[in-house]
Design an enzyme around this catalytic site. Structure first.
Site, PDB file in Angstrom:
ATOM      1  N   GLU A 118       2.434  -2.255  -0.390  1.00  0.00           N
ATOM      2  CA  GLU A 118       3.576  -3.127  -0.107  1.00  0.00           C
ATOM      3  C   GLU A 118       3.186  -4.114   0.979  1.00  0.00           C
ATOM      4  O   GLU A 118       2.572  -3.737   1.977  1.00  0.00           O
ATOM      5  CB  GLU A 118       4.819  -2.349   0.354  1.00  0.00           C
ATOM      6  CG  GLU A 118       5.517  -1.567  -0.731  1.00  0.00           C
ATOM      7  CD  GLU A 118       6.845  -0.971  -0.255  1.00  0.00           C
ATOM      8  OE1 GLU A 118       7.454  -1.540   0.687  1.00  0.00           O
ATOM      9  OE2 GLU A 118       7.252   0.055  -0.825  1.00  0.00           O
ATOM     10  N   GLU A 122       6.596   6.087   2.134  1.00  0.00           N
ATOM     11  CA  GLU A 122       7.058   5.908   3.514  1.00  0.00           C
ATOM     12  C   GLU A 122       7.854   7.097   4.045  1.00  0.00           C
ATOM     13  O   GLU A 122       9.046   6.988   4.349  1.00  0.00           O
ATOM     14  CB  GLU A 122       7.881   4.625   3.645  1.00  0.00           C
ATOM     15  CG  GLU A 122       7.085   3.366   3.396  1.00  0.00           C
ATOM     16  CD  GLU A 122       7.841   2.095   3.778  1.00  0.00           C
ATOM     17  OE1 GLU A 122       8.957   2.190   4.322  1.00  0.00           O
ATOM     18  OE2 GLU A 122       7.316   0.997   3.517  1.00  0.00           O
TER      19      GLU A 122
END
Length: 498
Positions: A404, A219
């Site tokens: 995720e 991320e």
């Protein structure tokens, strides 16, 4: 509203309601009328409507079901065996930064209880485990000599996974930058990318004999927007110019690491983990701001990684953009950088938590139910939208994996009877299966998270785990969702409602 979040009396929870990259859309977005540009927005006007089938939805026989964690959130033992300090150690030690004053030690004590945790994974039938390596365990100062005890820990972990028939997925960076590198400028300076490539090469040499999935950066959007763009995540720079510099330098680090991977001859494949967010126009005049918000949330990362260019509409003064100096950002991009960043990948990891609406001023508005993490707007159909969008807009993209996806418990204490999580996973697995049916080359799905853990600025007050952790005793208890997931894995199919 001021353009900069640090001009506002904004507490941690208020900023977190804006989500990861949503900081750029909310607190960094202009609150002035839109210029009503005519460009067609990327994506779809609303999340796609879909009726769930009454029969189980099956996955391909080779599909991989796993769960994920990250080093700082679960390991604890932050000073053991030569580990150096990270930016999150420093940040957590700063009064007022973390809910309840929690730190990363002991977290879920995974550094000492890893064998127990691997046995738990095996009992749940997990086929793969995504974990991250703590850079400060490998190079305590972020450069220089290797700390062999740190390498040895991950060697034991990987061997333990392989012995149990669980495939390793190794993330090289999940936000725990060595503090000495931050002292030298962190991701806002180019040298950190070079240091990351050296660290990556150490890990490829150490574990490259194992057939693993490697992920470079986790991320980059969240690190850049929340860590450098606001005071909410480490290092808390709250500087928009550092924000956009951190975007480029993380992506450059990713590309340099991919090149080191190829040079090393390591087994397995490599990619990057991007948190993607479908954005939808909310109300009249919102189409152009939504297009620019999509550039900030998605194309600022997808375009350079997959096609070797930055979008032109992510940075500027218009509604929905990051209010930084676009020319200064472009000056960071040296000749050849985008060739490095767009090195061919073996896999693209997608992290999906929900959707957002964008109004005509570029601000985020609620269009779907929120979880106990107020920034999370739960919309399972958005997963199908984002997976099919990547497949459609980037035809040369590598196979996709979901690394995720999850939801927090409704209370800080948590419960083992987590029906809300089970329903969340059921509906999202259905969208994954639907995406495969619609032609998406989706290979794996890692639930976030295996264990209740240290949830960044929220400390121990949010529980995202399939497994409940008593933070006083470190006792592990699988939740109802974990047992449901065990059955899904065994069947290779997600059941219908009821």
């Amino acid at each position: 509203m001021p353009d900069r979040p640090w001009d506002l009396p904004m507490d941690r929870r208020t900023v977190l309601r804006l989500g990861g990259g949503l900081v750029a859309l909310g607190a960094l977005a202009a609150c002035t009328p839109d210029d009503r540009g005519t460009r067609t927005p990327t994506g779809t006007p609303t999340p796609t409507a879909w009726a769930a089938p009454s029969e189980p939805m099956t996955f391909p026989a080779a599909f991989v079901f796993g769960a994920a964690t990250s080093a700082f959130q679960v390991e604890g033992s932050t000073t053991a065996d030569g580990r150096g300090p990270s930016i999150w150690d420093t940040f957590a030690a700063t009064p007022g930064k973390i809910a309840g004053g929690a730190t990363g030690d002991p977290a879920a004590d995974h550094y000492r209880r890893w064998e127990q945790d691997l046995d738990l994974m095996s009992d749940l039938g997990l086929q793969a485990y995504r974990f991250s390596v703590a850079w400060p365990r490998i190079q305590p100062t972020g450069s220089g000599p290797v700390n062999q005890p740190g390498v040895d820990f991950y060697r034991r972990l990987v061997d333990g996974l392989v012995d149990r028939g669980i495939a390793p997925a190794i993330t090289l960076y999940h936000w725990d930058l060595p503090q000495p590198l931050q002292d030298a400028g962190g991701w806002a300076v180019r040298d950190t990318a070079e240091r990351f490539a050296e660290y990556a090469a150490i890990m490829f040499d150490a574990l490259g004999d194992v057939d693993a999935t490697w992920l470079t950066i986790n991320e980059p959007k969240t690190t850049a927007s929340v860590g450098y763009g606001t005071p909410v995540h480490a290092p808390g720079a709250a500087d928009v110019d550092q924000y956009v510099a951190a975007v480029h330098h993380q992506l450059l680090a990713h590309g340099l690491a991919v090149r080191r991977f190829r040079e090393s001859g390591a087994q397995g494949g490599i990619g990057i983990a991007l948190n993607l967010l479908p954005v939808y126009p909310a109300g009249m005049g919102a189409e152009a701001p939504t297009t620019r918000a999509d550039a900030v949330e998605n194309r600022l990362y997808l375009d350079p990684v997959l096609v070797g260019r930055y979008p032109e509409d992510a940075i500027g003064e218009k509604a929905g953009q990051i209010h930084a100096d676009a020319a200064a950002f472009q000056a960071l991009v040296r000749p050849g950088d985008l060739d490095v960043i767009s090195e061919p990948l073996d896999v693209l990891a997608v992290q999906y938590y929900g959707v957002a609406g964008i109004d005509r001023t570029g601000n985020v508005v609620t269009i779907a139910p929120q979880s106990d993490a107020p920034w999370q707007q739960v919309q399972p159909e958005g997963l199908h939208d984002v997976l099919t969008r990547v497949t459609r807009d980037y035809p040369d993209a590598p196979p996709l994996i979901i690394t995720e996806n999850g939801i927090p418990d409704p209370t800080a204490a948590g419960s083992t009877q987590d029906d809300e999580r089970t329903e969340f996973l059921r509906t999202h697995f259905q969208q994954a299966a639907r995406s495969i049916q619609d032609g998406v080359d989706l290979r794996a799905y890692y639930v976030w998270s295996l264990l209740d853990n240290f949830e960044w600025a929220e400390g121990l007050t949010q529980r995202w785990g399939l497994v409940h952790v008593d933070f006083d005793t470190q006792e592990r208890t699988p939740k109802a969702s974990a047992l449901w997931y065990r059955d899904v894995i065994a069947a290779g199919a997600v059941p219908p409602t009821g």
